[in-house]
Design a protein around this motif. Structure first.
Motif, PDB file in Angstrom:
ATOM      1  N   ASP A  36       0.834  -1.208   0.000  1.00 32.27           N
ATOM      2  CA  ASP A  36       0.000   0.000   0.000  1.00 32.27           C
ATOM      3  C   ASP A  36       0.868   1.258   0.000  1.00 32.27           C
ATOM      4  O   ASP A  36       0.596   2.224  -0.716  1.00 32.27           O
ATOM      5  CB  ASP A  36      -0.903   0.040   1.236  1.00 32.27           C
ATOM      6  CG  ASP A  36      -2.017  -0.988   1.198  1.00 32.27           C
ATOM      7  OD1 ASP A  36      -2.292  -1.540   0.112  1.00 32.27           O
ATOM      8  OD2 ASP A  36      -2.614  -1.241   2.259  1.00 32.27           O
ATOM      9  N   ALA A  37       1.900   1.252   0.839  1.00 39.08           N
ATOM     10  CA  ALA A  37       2.777   2.417   0.966  1.00 39.08           C
ATOM     11  C   ALA A  37       3.500   2.689  -0.350  1.00 39.08           C
ATOM     12  O   ALA A  37       3.573   3.835  -0.815  1.00 39.08           O
ATOM     13  CB  ALA A  37       3.784   2.195   2.088  1.00 39.08           C
ATOM     14  N   GLU A  38       4.029   1.633  -0.962  1.00 39.03           N
ATOM     15  CA  GLU A  38       4.783   1.814  -2.204  1.00 39.03           C
ATOM     16  C   GLU A  38       3.866   2.227  -3.356  1.00 39.03           C
ATOM     17  O   GLU A  38       4.264   3.017  -4.221  1.00 39.03           O
ATOM     18  CB  GLU A  38       5.553   0.537  -2.519  1.00 39.03           C
ATOM     19  CG  GLU A  38       6.659   0.284  -1.481  1.00 39.03           C
ATOM     20  CD  GLU A  38       7.415  -1.015  -1.694  1.00 39.03           C
ATOM     21  OE1 GLU A  38       6.923  -1.850  -2.478  1.00 39.03           O
ATOM     22  OE2 GLU A  38       8.491  -1.176  -1.089  1.00 39.03           O
ATOM     23  N   SER A  39       2.635   1.737  -3.346  1.00 36.13           N
ATOM     24  CA  SER A  39       1.669   2.145  -4.378  1.00 36.13           C
ATOM     25  C   SER A  39       1.336   3.627  -4.243  1.00 36.13           C
ATOM     26  O   SER A  39       1.222   4.349  -5.243  1.00 36.13           O
ATOM     27  CB  SER A  39       0.389   1.313  -4.269  1.00 36.13           C
ATOM     28  OG  SER A  39       0.630  -0.042  -4.561  1.00 36.13           O
ATOM     29  N   ARG A  45       4.295  10.176  -7.300  1.00 32.13           N
ATOM     30  CA  ARG A  45       5.334  10.421  -8.306  1.00 32.13           C
ATOM     31  C   ARG A  45       4.738  10.587  -9.700  1.00 32.13           C
ATOM     32  O   ARG A  45       5.189  11.420 -10.487  1.00 32.13           O
ATOM     33  CB  ARG A  45       6.344   9.266  -8.292  1.00 32.13           C
ATOM     34  CG  ARG A  45       7.328   9.321  -7.128  1.00 32.13           C
ATOM     35  CD  ARG A  45       8.242   8.134  -7.113  1.00 32.13           C
ATOM     36  NE  ARG A  45       9.322   8.296  -6.144  1.00 32.13           N
ATOM     37  CZ  ARG A  45      10.021   7.297  -5.625  1.00 32.13           C
ATOM     38  NH1 ARG A  45       9.748   6.050  -5.988  1.00 32.13           N
ATOM     39  NH2 ARG A  45      10.986   7.532  -4.754  1.00 32.13           N
ATOM     40  N   ASP A  46       3.723   9.786  -9.992  1.00 30.02           N
ATOM     41  CA  ASP A  46       3.071   9.904 -11.303  1.00 30.02           C
ATOM     42  C   ASP A  46       2.329  11.231 -11.440  1.00 30.02           C
ATOM     43  O   ASP A  46       2.364  11.870 -12.494  1.00 30.02           O
ATOM     44  CB  ASP A  46       2.085   8.740 -11.511  1.00 30.02           C
ATOM     45  CG  ASP A  46       2.795   7.413 -11.741  1.00 30.02           C
ATOM     46  OD1 ASP A  46       4.012   7.430 -12.032  1.00 30.02           O
ATOM     47  OD2 ASP A  46       2.137   6.360 -11.613  1.00 30.02           O
ATOM     48  N   GLU A  47       1.635  11.629 -10.364  1.00 33.43           N
ATOM     49  CA  GLU A  47       0.850  12.859 -10.412  1.00 33.43           C
ATOM     50  C   GLU A  47       1.739  14.095 -10.484  1.00 33.43           C
ATOM     51  O   GLU A  47       1.400  15.087 -11.135  1.00 33.43           O
ATOM     52  CB  GLU A  47      -0.065  12.951  -9.191  1.00 33.43           C
ATOM     53  CG  GLU A  47      -0.970  14.173  -9.197  1.00 33.43           C
ATOM     54  CD  GLU A  47      -1.951  14.199  -8.035  1.00 33.43           C
ATOM     55  OE1 GLU A  47      -2.631  15.233  -7.869  1.00 33.43           O
ATOM     56  OE2 GLU A  47      -2.033  13.185  -7.299  1.00 33.43           O
ATOM     57  N   HIS A  53      11.755  16.998  -7.021  1.00 35.51           N
ATOM     58  CA  HIS A  53      11.953  15.858  -6.120  1.00 35.51           C
ATOM     59  C   HIS A  53      10.615  15.395  -5.564  1.00 35.51           C
ATOM     60  O   HIS A  53       9.718  16.212  -5.326  1.00 35.51           O
ATOM     61  CB  HIS A  53      12.857  16.230  -4.930  1.00 35.51           C
ATOM     62  CG  HIS A  53      14.170  16.823  -5.312  1.00 35.51           C
ATOM     63  ND1 HIS A  53      15.248  16.060  -5.736  1.00 35.51           N
ATOM     64  CD2 HIS A  53      14.587  18.117  -5.345  1.00 35.51           C
ATOM     65  CE1 HIS A  53      16.268  16.859  -6.003  1.00 35.51           C
ATOM     66  NE2 HIS A  53      15.886  18.114  -5.775  1.00 35.51           N
ATOM     67  N   ASN A  54      10.493  14.089  -5.369  1.00 34.64           N
ATOM     68  CA  ASN A  54       9.374  13.496  -4.621  1.00 34.64           C
ATOM     69  C   ASN A  54      10.001  12.586  -3.566  1.00 34.64           C
ATOM     70  O   ASN A  54      10.423  11.465  -3.863  1.00 34.64           O
ATOM     71  CB  ASN A  54       8.440  12.707  -5.532  1.00 34.64           C
ATOM     72  CG  ASN A  54       7.521  13.594  -6.349  1.00 34.64           C
ATOM     73  OD1 ASN A  54       6.718  14.339  -5.805  1.00 34.64           O
ATOM     74  ND2 ASN A  54       7.653  13.540  -7.670  1.00 34.64           N
ATOM     75  N   THR A 100       6.749  16.585  -2.030  1.00 36.13           N
ATOM     76  CA  THR A 100       7.040  17.034  -3.389  1.00 36.13           C
ATOM     77  C   THR A 100       7.697  18.411  -3.325  1.00 36.13           C
ATOM     78  O   THR A 100       7.252  19.283  -2.567  1.00 36.13           O
ATOM     79  CB  THR A 100       5.735  17.138  -4.202  1.00 36.13           C
ATOM     80  OG1 THR A 100       5.130  15.844  -4.264  1.00 36.13           O
ATOM     81  CG2 THR A 100       5.994  17.645  -5.604  1.00 36.13           C
ATOM     82  N   ARG A 101       8.769  18.594  -4.117  1.00 34.92           N
ATOM     83  CA  ARG A 101       9.432  19.893  -4.151  1.00 34.92           C
ATOM     84  C   ARG A 101       9.592  20.375  -5.589  1.00 34.92           C
ATOM     85  O   ARG A 101      10.065  19.630  -6.452  1.00 34.92           O
ATOM     86  CB  ARG A 101      10.810  19.839  -3.503  1.00 34.92           C
ATOM     87  CG  ARG A 101      11.516  21.210  -3.498  1.00 34.92           C
ATOM     88  CD  ARG A 101      12.984  21.125  -3.124  1.00 34.92           C
ATOM     89  NE  ARG A 101      13.589  22.460  -3.062  1.00 34.92           N
ATOM     90  CZ  ARG A 101      14.906  22.682  -2.987  1.00 34.92           C
ATOM     91  NH1 ARG A 101      15.747  21.656  -2.953  1.00 34.92           N
ATOM     92  NH2 ARG A 101      15.380  23.914  -2.944  1.00 34.92           N
TER      93      ARG A 101
END
Length: 203
Positions: A36-39, A45-47, A53-54, A100-101
């Motif tokens: 769940d965490a990795e998803s 990251r996709d969004e 950086h994410n 996110t940066r």
């Protein structure tokens, strides 16, 4: 895995702010498993695939507790570790975060980055509610129709979460506190004279 009560967040949280032109967005989400965490991390990251950086971190109850963080290209120790430190400091588990940066052109230095990433995590958590949670596990219970009313009655009287699917037989998907699981299984086995097929825990 420990059956003790632990602290997590009730729902997703999000916070954003700007420092010296750089935009920081903190995302926090409650999770049940490492998958769940990795998803969740991949979703962010996709969004925000155009971000500079994410930075991810998570703490997930497993055997043993799983912790993860990454600087995602920021200077070593300036991003992921400070983010994870917030989760550790607040003793939160079953939580994943991504900061996110969008770089604004001004270098913040390691100290500035540590402060910014820590702040993003703290503020994202502040936008939700910290709650106490009891460890749960999933059980799959399959019975014939003749026993389905008995099993449903037991589940309702115990106040556990469940879903029932009626097909050739009846399948109950049950979410039960880990410390109560054995007693529930024993009660169902006794009430159905062992006819109930109980399996679990499942992920």
């Amino acid at each position: 895995m420990s059956s003790k009560v632990y602290q997590t967040i009730a729902e997703p949280g999000r916070a954003e702010f700007v420092i010296s032109g750089s935009e920081f967005i903190g995302h926090a989400r409650p999770v049940e498993t490492v998958q769940d965490a990795e998803s969740f991390i991949e979703e962010v990251r996709d969004e925000y695939d155009d971000a500079t950086h994410n930075v991810p971190a998570y703490r997930v109850r497993a055997d043993p507790l799983r912790e993860y963080e990454s600087d995602d290209g920021e200077p070593s120790g300036s991003a992921g570790k400070p983010a994870l430190n917030v989760l550790q400091g607040q003793e939160l588990e079953n939580i994943a975060i991504v900061v996110t940066r969008y770089f604004g052109g001004t270098e913040l230095g390691v100290g500035g980055l540590v402060s910014a990433y820590s702040r993003a995590v703290k503020e994202a958590i502040e936008q939700t509610e910290v709650i106490e949670e009891r460890p749960h596990e999933q059980l799959a219970i399959t019975v014939e129709y003749d026993d389905s009313g008995t099993v449903r009655g037991i589940l309702e009287s115990e106040g556990v979460e469940f879903e029932a699917e009626y097909g050739e037989d009846v399948q109950f998907s049950v979410r039960v506190p880990t410390e109560e699981s054995d007693d529930l299984c024993d009660r169902i086995a006794s009430a159905t004279s062992g006819r109930a097929d109980v399996s679990g825990p499942t992920e």
